[in-house]
Design a protein around this motif. Structure first.
Motif, mmCIF file in Angstrom:
data_model
loop_
_atom_site.group_PDB
_atom_site.id
_atom_site.type_symbol
_atom_site.label_atom_id
_atom_site.label_comp_id
_atom_site.label_asym_id
_atom_site.label_seq_id
_atom_site.Cartn_x
_atom_site.Cartn_y
_atom_site.Cartn_z
ATOM 1 N N HIS A 7 0.816 -1.223 0.000
ATOM 2 C CA HIS A 7 0.000 0.000 0.000
ATOM 3 C C HIS A 7 0.851 1.275 0.000
ATOM 4 O O HIS A 7 0.388 2.320 0.453
ATOM 5 N N GLY A 8 2.061 1.181 -0.491
ATOM 6 C CA GLY A 8 3.004 2.296 -0.426
ATOM 7 C C GLY A 8 2.489 3.598 -0.990
ATOM 8 O O GLY A 8 2.629 4.659 -0.371
ATOM 9 N N GLN A 9 1.874 3.534 -2.162
ATOM 10 C CA GLN A 9 1.389 4.773 -2.785
ATOM 11 C C GLN A 9 0.283 5.409 -1.948
ATOM 12 O O GLN A 9 0.280 6.614 -1.715
ATOM 13 N N GLU A 10 -0.656 4.606 -1.487
ATOM 14 C CA GLU A 10 -1.738 5.134 -0.651
ATOM 15 C C GLU A 10 -1.184 5.709 0.653
ATOM 16 O O GLU A 10 -1.598 6.784 1.100
ATOM 17 N N ILE A 11 -0.233 5.006 1.260
ATOM 18 C CA ILE A 11 0.385 5.475 2.497
ATOM 19 C C ILE A 11 1.092 6.804 2.271
ATOM 20 O O ILE A 11 0.932 7.753 3.042
ATOM 21 N N ASP A 12 1.861 6.906 1.193
ATOM 22 C CA ASP A 12 2.569 8.156 0.891
ATOM 23 C C ASP A 12 1.600 9.310 0.657
ATOM 24 O O ASP A 12 1.840 10.435 1.108
ATOM 25 N N THR A 13 0.494 9.028 -0.027
ATOM 26 C CA THR A 13 -0.516 10.068 -0.268
ATOM 27 C C THR A 13 -1.106 10.559 1.050
ATOM 28 O O THR A 13 -1.273 11.766 1.258
ATOM 29 N N ILE A 14 -1.412 9.628 1.941
ATOM 30 C CA ILE A 14 -1.967 9.999 3.243
ATOM 31 C C ILE A 14 -0.962 10.820 4.045
ATOM 32 O O ILE A 14 -1.291 11.886 4.563
ATOM 33 N N ALA A 24 -0.658 10.991 10.716
ATOM 34 C CA ALA A 24 -1.286 10.022 9.815
ATOM 35 C C ALA A 24 -1.544 8.677 10.488
ATOM 36 O O ALA A 24 -1.955 7.720 9.828
ATOM 37 N N VAL A 25 -1.349 8.593 11.795
ATOM 38 C CA VAL A 25 -1.444 7.301 12.474
ATOM 39 C C VAL A 25 -2.815 6.645 12.304
ATOM 40 O O VAL A 25 -2.906 5.438 12.040
ATOM 41 N N LEU A 26 -3.915 7.381 12.442
ATOM 42 C CA LEU A 26 -5.236 6.760 12.334
ATOM 43 C C LEU A 26 -5.484 6.183 10.942
ATOM 44 O O LEU A 26 -5.840 5.000 10.814
ATOM 45 N N PRO A 27 -5.333 6.968 9.869
ATOM 46 C CA PRO A 27 -5.600 6.382 8.552
ATOM 47 C C PRO A 27 -4.646 5.245 8.173
ATOM 48 O O PRO A 27 -5.048 4.306 7.480
ATOM 49 N N ILE A 28 -3.414 5.281 8.648
ATOM 50 C CA ILE A 28 -2.485 4.183 8.345
ATOM 51 C C ILE A 28 -2.892 2.938 9.141
ATOM 52 O O ILE A 28 -2.812 1.814 8.640
ATOM 53 N N LEU A 29 -3.358 3.121 10.365
ATOM 54 C CA LEU A 29 -3.877 1.981 11.131
ATOM 55 C C LEU A 29 -5.103 1.373 10.445
ATOM 56 O O LEU A 29 -5.282 0.153 10.451
ATOM 57 N N TYR A 30 -5.953 2.217 9.851
ATOM 58 C CA TYR A 30 -7.110 1.686 9.126
ATOM 59 C C TYR A 30 -6.658 0.800 7.970
ATOM 60 O O TYR A 30 -7.244 -0.251 7.710
ATOM 61 N N ILE A 31 -5.630 1.224 7.255
ATOM 62 C CA ILE A 31 -5.101 0.399 6.154
ATOM 63 C C ILE A 31 -4.612 -0.934 6.708
ATOM 64 O O ILE A 31 -4.919 -1.997 6.149
ATOM 65 N N ALA A 32 -3.854 -0.887 7.783
ATOM 66 C CA ALA A 32 -3.328 -2.121 8.380
ATOM 67 C C ALA A 32 -4.461 -3.036 8.839
ATOM 68 O O ALA A 32 -4.431 -4.253 8.610
ATOM 69 N N GLN A 33 -5.468 -2.452 9.479
ATOM 70 C CA GLN A 33 -6.592 -3.262 9.957
ATOM 71 C C GLN A 33 -7.340 -3.907 8.796
ATOM 72 O O GLN A 33 -7.714 -5.078 8.866
ATOM 73 N N ASP A 34 -7.547 -3.163 7.729
ATOM 74 C CA ASP A 34 -8.212 -3.737 6.567
ATOM 75 C C ASP A 34 -7.362 -4.824 5.919
ATOM 76 O O ASP A 34 -7.882 -5.834 5.451
ATOM 77 N N GLU A 35 -6.077 -4.637 5.897
ATOM 78 C CA GLU A 35 -5.173 -5.622 5.284
ATOM 79 C C GLU A 35 -5.141 -6.926 6.065
ATOM 80 O O GLU A 35 -5.173 -8.012 5.498
ATOM 81 N N TYR A 36 -5.063 -6.833 7.379
ATOM 82 C CA TYR A 36 -4.877 -8.029 8.205
ATOM 83 C C TYR A 36 -6.153 -8.497 8.907
ATOM 84 O O TYR A 36 -6.136 -9.543 9.542
ATOM 85 N N GLY A 37 -7.228 -7.719 8.827
ATOM 86 C CA GLY A 37 -8.481 -8.092 9.479
ATOM 87 C C GLY A 37 -8.583 -7.615 10.907
ATOM 88 O O GLY A 37 -9.669 -7.442 11.431
ATOM 89 N N HIS A 38 -7.462 -7.433 11.551
ATOM 90 C CA HIS A 38 -7.366 -6.856 12.887
ATOM 91 C C HIS A 38 -5.918 -6.428 13.082
ATOM 92 O O HIS A 38 -5.066 -6.711 12.251
ATOM 93 N N LEU A 39 -5.667 -5.725 14.168
ATOM 94 C CA LEU A 39 -4.329 -5.176 14.381
ATOM 95 C C LEU A 39 -3.505 -6.083 15.288
ATOM 96 O O LEU A 39 -3.643 -6.062 16.509
#
Length: 173
Positions: A7-14, A24-39
């Motif tokens: 998700h590098g491009q999305e992360i860099d944009t955020i 950017a901690v909250l939106p990056i955590l959302y990406i991680a949670q969506d990727e792995y299903g939970h943190l």
């Protein structure tokens, strides 16, 4: 594959939207949670590394916010407001119906991994109670019959391959 690799491009944009990377901690955590299903611990550490933060700082954020999950949840997280106004308007009936229909109690996930049921306080829409949010989309003025139709629709959407987000990343606001 790491979060940064996928998700590098999305992360860099955020990150570019903020004067300080840590914001950017909250939106990056959302990406991680969506990727792995939970943190998971490794996912939280990846976010900390991406943002050049001590892992403890990110663990504290995850522990504070109720929309971050540190254990597996269903494809749909069903949150029913059970605050006083909603209870007067039928929230308990809705929770009971969901528990009976899904065969689970609050804070449990169905065996097929489709639904997690949670009781929450104040979804800030008392005039449309009882209500529930599913992955942050609101469903209002519920009855047991409307809940049954909603469960059918949510299951259909999950099985269709639609991109879902337990963090609400793709929710309509």
């Amino acid at each position: 594959m790491s979060l940064r690799d996928k998700h590098g491009q999305e992360i860099d944009t955020i990150i570019s939207r903020y004067a300080q990377k840590r914001s950017a901690v909250l939106p990056i955590l959302y990406i991680a949670q969506d990727e792995y299903g939970h943190l998971t611990d490794p996912a939280i550490r990846q976010v900390a590394e991406i943002l050049d933060l001590p892992p403890t700082d990110v663990f504290e954020v995850v522990g504070f916010y109720t929309l971050f999950y540190n254990k597996p949840v269903g494809k749909w997280v069903l949150q029913v407001c059970d605050d006083v106004p909603c209870c007067f308007l039928g929230a308990e009936e809705i929770v009971g119906h969901l528990e009976s229909t899904l065969g689970i109690k609050a804070d449990q996930t169905t065996p097929d991994g489709m639904f997690t049921l949670q009781r929450v306080k104040c979804l800030a829409d008392c005039d449309r109670a009882p209500l529930l949010q599913a992955n942050l989309d609101y469903y209002r003025d519920l009855t047991p019959e409307k809940v049954d139709a909603l469960l059918t629709e949510l299951r259909r959407r999950a099985e269709s391959g639609e991109q879902l987000s337990v963090s609400g990343r793709f929710a309509e606001h």
